[in-house]
Scaffold this motif. Structure first.
Motif, PDB file in Angstrom:
ATOM      1  N   SER A  94      10.994  -6.157   9.156  1.00  0.00           N
ATOM      2  CA  SER A  94       9.831  -5.285   9.159  1.00  0.00           C
ATOM      3  C   SER A  94      10.218  -3.953   9.772  1.00  0.00           C
ATOM      4  N   GLU A 101       5.647  -2.315   6.301  1.00  0.00           N
ATOM      5  CA  GLU A 101       6.353  -2.810   5.126  1.00  0.00           C
ATOM      6  C   GLU A 101       7.461  -3.774   5.543  1.00  0.00           C
ATOM      7  N   GLN A 102       7.704  -4.749   4.692  1.00  0.00           N
ATOM      8  CA  GLN A 102       8.816  -5.671   4.881  1.00  0.00           C
ATOM      9  C   GLN A 102       9.789  -5.531   3.727  1.00  0.00           C
TER      10      GLN A 102
ATOM     11  N   ARG B  50       1.854  -0.369  -1.813  1.00  0.00           N
ATOM     12  CA  ARG B  50       1.086  -0.920  -0.705  1.00  0.00           C
ATOM     13  C   ARG B  50      -0.247  -0.184  -0.605  1.00  0.00           C
ATOM     14  N   ALA B  93       0.668  -9.753  -1.920  1.00  0.00           N
ATOM     15  CA  ALA B  93       0.840 -10.218  -0.546  1.00  0.00           C
ATOM     16  C   ALA B  93      -0.152  -9.530   0.381  1.00  0.00           C
ATOM     17  N   MET B  95      -1.304  -8.812   4.557  1.00  0.00           N
ATOM     18  CA  MET B  95      -0.885  -8.797   5.956  1.00  0.00           C
ATOM     19  C   MET B  95      -2.054  -8.408   6.848  1.00  0.00           C
ATOM     20  N   LYS B 103       3.032 -11.279   9.576  1.00  0.00           N
ATOM     21  CA  LYS B 103       3.638 -11.989   8.449  1.00  0.00           C
ATOM     22  C   LYS B 103       2.929 -11.608   7.149  1.00  0.00           C
ATOM     23  N   LEU B 104       3.607 -11.865   6.053  1.00  0.00           N
ATOM     24  CA  LEU B 104       3.041 -11.708   4.726  1.00  0.00           C
ATOM     25  C   LEU B 104       2.586 -13.068   4.201  1.00  0.00           C
TER      26      LEU B 104
END
Lengths: 113, 116
Positions: A94, A101-102, B50, B93, B95, B103-104
């Motif tokens: 992350s 964002e990951q 996103r 996903a 979060m 976590k996602l």
């Protein structure tokens, strides 16, 4: 690609053997994650780390342990591999703080026979 | 745990056409992030777009755009002018950034095939 590598990329092992997967990052990100990918389930969190020696469980942690002795490395261990652990394993980092964002490593395909 | 649902296991689209992938989620939180990831046959997970829940404006990245309906808890992805390289599995996903783990939570995925 956020400088994430995983090793090995493929592994076949027998039931009951220990297996360790390695995730390595080059950019000193604090948060690291291990997910597994299975058909019909998307990706599910196994364990995560928020710093050196700081780890916690995810939703599918049974049968897995992790360690993080250095910022750059996050290890996932299957103490005694079972066929239900046949899966594709992804490591992610992350960009926290400030960016949620990951980014993911290339994945490891593990087959337990 | 958050639930993310992608109701379309597979979709097919002609090259240059538009395809829309659906995603719904369940949460009691007011502040969160939503993401779309692409996974081509190479298996690499690639972040496509996103959306921050507090933003009313829908996110756009080149040919990819979202339709975010917060009240309906819906987050669809539109791929315009589809290209052969868009063939992939797409994951929605969620979060909750008020949680400690960041976590996602992923949906099961939608496989998109772009036909020449």
């Amino acid at each position: 690609d956020a400088g994430i590598t995983q090793s090995p990329r493929h592994k076949v092992t027998e039931t009951g053997t220990p297996v360790t997967l390695r995730c390595h990052q080059t950019e000193n990100h604090r948060y690291m994650y291990w997910y597994r990918q299975d058909p019909g389930h998307g990706l599910r969190l196994i364990h995560y780390s928020y710093g050196v020696k700081d780890t916690d469980k995810g939703e599918v942690s049974d049968g897995y342990s992790v360690s993080r002795s250095k910022t750059e490395d996050f290890l996932l261990t299957l103490e005694s591999a079972t066929s239900s652990q046949t899966s594709v394993y992804f490591c992610a980092i992350s960009l926290l703080p400030g960016n949620y964002e990951q980014y993911f490593g290339p994945g490891t395909r593990l087959t337990v026979t | 745990a958050q639930t993310v649902t992608q109701s379309q296991p597979e979709m097919s689209v002609q090259e240059a056409e538009t395809v829309t992938l659906s995603c719904t989620y369940d949460t009691s939180e007011n502040n969160y992030y939503l993401f779309w990831y692409k996974q081509p046959p190479s298996r690499q997970m690639i972040l496509v777009i996103r959306q921050e829940a507090y933003k009313q404006q829908n996110a756009t990245e080149n040919r990819f755009s979202v339709n975010f309906q917060k009240a309906a808890k819906s987050f669809s992805l539109k791929i315009s002018d589809s290209q052969l390289g868009d063939t992939a599995m797409y994951f929605c996903a969620f979060m909750n950034y008020r949680s400690n783990d960041y976590k996602l939570s992923f949906g099961a995925g939608t496989t998109v095939t772009v036909r020449a």
